[in-house]
Design a protein around this motif. Structure first.
Motif, PDB file in Angstrom:
ATOM      1  N   VAL A  60     -23.438 -16.660  10.039  1.00 49.91           N
ATOM      2  CA  VAL A  60     -23.466 -17.152   8.661  1.00 49.91           C
ATOM      3  C   VAL A  60     -22.045 -17.455   8.189  1.00 49.91           C
ATOM      4  O   VAL A  60     -21.790 -18.474   7.535  1.00 49.91           O
ATOM      5  N   ILE A 118     -25.439 -27.669  12.350  1.00 48.67           N
ATOM      6  CA  ILE A 118     -26.841 -27.262  12.204  1.00 48.67           C
ATOM      7  C   ILE A 118     -27.282 -27.570  10.777  1.00 48.67           C
ATOM      8  O   ILE A 118     -26.643 -27.139   9.815  1.00 48.67           O
ATOM      9  N   ARG A 155     -29.193 -27.537   7.143  1.00 43.05           N
ATOM     10  CA  ARG A 155     -29.479 -26.398   6.273  1.00 43.05           C
ATOM     11  C   ARG A 155     -30.857 -25.790   6.543  1.00 43.05           C
ATOM     12  O   ARG A 155     -30.968 -24.564   6.688  1.00 43.05           O
ATOM     13  N   ARG A 185     -30.842 -23.669   9.741  1.00 47.00           N
ATOM     14  CA  ARG A 185     -30.163 -22.376   9.630  1.00 47.00           C
ATOM     15  C   ARG A 185     -31.037 -21.371   8.889  1.00 47.00           C
ATOM     16  O   ARG A 185     -31.125 -20.205   9.260  1.00 47.00           O
ATOM     17  N   LEU A 202     -26.455 -16.086   3.630  1.00 44.16           N
ATOM     18  CA  LEU A 202     -26.733 -17.481   3.978  1.00 44.16           C
ATOM     19  C   LEU A 202     -27.253 -18.259   2.778  1.00 44.16           C
ATOM     20  O   LEU A 202     -26.824 -19.400   2.520  1.00 44.16           O
TER      21      LEU A 202
END
Length: 415
Positions: A64, A71, A73, A76, A120
């Motif tokens: 994070v 990657i 959003r 993730r 995150l």
């Protein structure tokens, strides 16, 4: 200090008694079975699981923090969220199968991933807020999970996170005593007692000592506050002694709690003695507040006397020590008196260690007595002649006590 585990010590004692013919073989086997059933120590495989989970949790948190733009959003979020739910499903599966080490490890991983998920979401959606608030939310969720699962490792993580929250809050609240932390600490300590978990009990005790130390430091070791903390530690000693003889309310953690409380009281007494020349009461009513500890210890001692507790002797001594502490440090502070009280405190701790068969108290008392002698030698009480006179008086009193004590014990035994 006893380095072996309680189970190993008991097993060795049973083997020794059986080898000398003091225990029949069937009784020895029954005792070994009971010791094994009550042993909750970690084995090497459990430690490997915990270490592996810690590595995975730090991997998630570091992932994070990397904020990798390659990657998307949603990917993730799906990666962290999917791993989080997989850890929870694995935790439930391990609990149903009775796989304790995997249950503890996966529940710890799930709680670590929960913290990573908080970070995150805050990162992706640019949620404004202080890191200390995110740590508090992480700690709260982990504590709830530990209580619902009755899991040791998540509870240990929650205790550590709440202390981290307290440490981070110092930056914005420096100079103020964070009493709110005591509420969260108490919840963690109660959960440790409900499990019960000696490991979490030790963490709670260390966290409380850390809170006391940090609070005193940021208040610049204010004398009244330090004396209140010392008196509070002596009150805890009285309550633990009552628990040990009455109902073992701490579920076997009494000896460890006694050690922590006496270690804290000893450190504070030594610190107060070193600064006795600069004593200034922080508030006009400070002296009256200091009477709380002696009165509380006296109430516990009276209750123990009426109940006929086996520790009533030590309860009376604790009440006397709290009263003498208030007089010596709060009413008539003088280097000779405070030094004498500190030495007497360490002698009493050593004596209690022998009376209650607690080696850690004997070690604490002996090491504290020697350390105090060295402090006095470096500090000098007025002059070198004065210090020599103090040493002479203390030595004669101790030697007289060594001669008189056996006679008192024999007289009490005959009566």
């Amino acid at each position: 200090m006893q380095w072996k585990s309680r189970a190993a010590t008991l097993s060795e004692a049973v083997n020794d008694w059986a080898a000398r013919g003091l225990l029949p073989d069937d009784t020895a086997q029954t005792l070994h079975t009971d010791i094994a059933a009550r042993s909750h120590g970690w084995d090497f495989r459990t430690l490997l699981v915990i270490f592996g989970v810690l590595c995975l949790g730090l991997a998630a948190i570091t992932f994070v923090a990397a904020n990798w733009p390659d990657i998307p959003r949603p990917a993730r979020l799906a990666l962290i969220g999917g791993t989080l739910w997989a850890a929870w499903i694995g935790t439930i599966w391990a609990g149903r199968r009775g796989a304790l080490r995997w249950f503890e490890g996966l529940s710890l991983l799930a709680c670590a991933l929960y913290g990573a998920a908080i970070m995150l979401v805050a990162q992706l959606y640019h949620i404004q807020g202080a890191p200390v608030d995110a740590v508090w939310l992480w700690a709260l969720g982990t504590l709830i999970a530990a209580a619902l699962l009755r899991a040791t490792m998540p509870l240990a993580l929650a205790i550590g996170l709440f202390f981290l929250w307290f440490a981070l809050s110092l930056e914005r609240d420096f100079g103020q005593v964070n009493l709110v932390y005591l509420g969260w600490w108490l919840l963690g300590a109660l959960a440790a007692g409900m499990l019960p978990s000696r490991f979490c009990g030790h963490l709670s005790a260390l966290a409380l000592i850390g809170w006391v130390g940090v609070s005193l430091i940021q208040k610049e070791a204010e004398v009244t506050l330090t004396m209140l903390a010392t008196g509070g530690a002596l009150v805890v000693v009285a309550l633990v002694l009552a628990s040990q003889a009455a109902g073992r309310w701490l579920r076997g953690f009494e000896s460890a709690a006694l050690f922590y409380a006496l270690a804290l009281a000893s450190a504070l007494v030594v610190g107060l003695h070193v600064t006795v020349a600069d004593f200034v009461m922080a508030a006009p009513g400070g002296g009256a507040v200091l009477l709380i500890a002696p009165l509380a210890c006296l109430c516990v001692a009276l209750w123990g006397f009426m109940q006929g507790l086996a520790t009533r002797y030590d309860l009376w001594i604790t009440a006397g020590a709290a009263t003498l502490f208030t007089i010596v440090f709060g009413i008539w502070p003088h280097q000779w008196l405070t030094a004498g009280f500190a030495l007497a405190l360490f002698v009493w701790i050593t004596r209690m260690g022998w009376r209650l068969h607690l080696r850690r108290l004997r070690v604490l008392g002996i090491m504290g007595f020697v350390a105090m002698l060295l402090i006095l030698y470096a500090q000098t009480l007025g002059s070198l002649i004065g210090t020599a006179g103090f040493y002479l008086g203390a030595g004669l009193i101790l030697l007289a006590g060594a001669l008189i004590a056996p006679r008192l014990v024999r007289k009490r035994a005959r009566s």
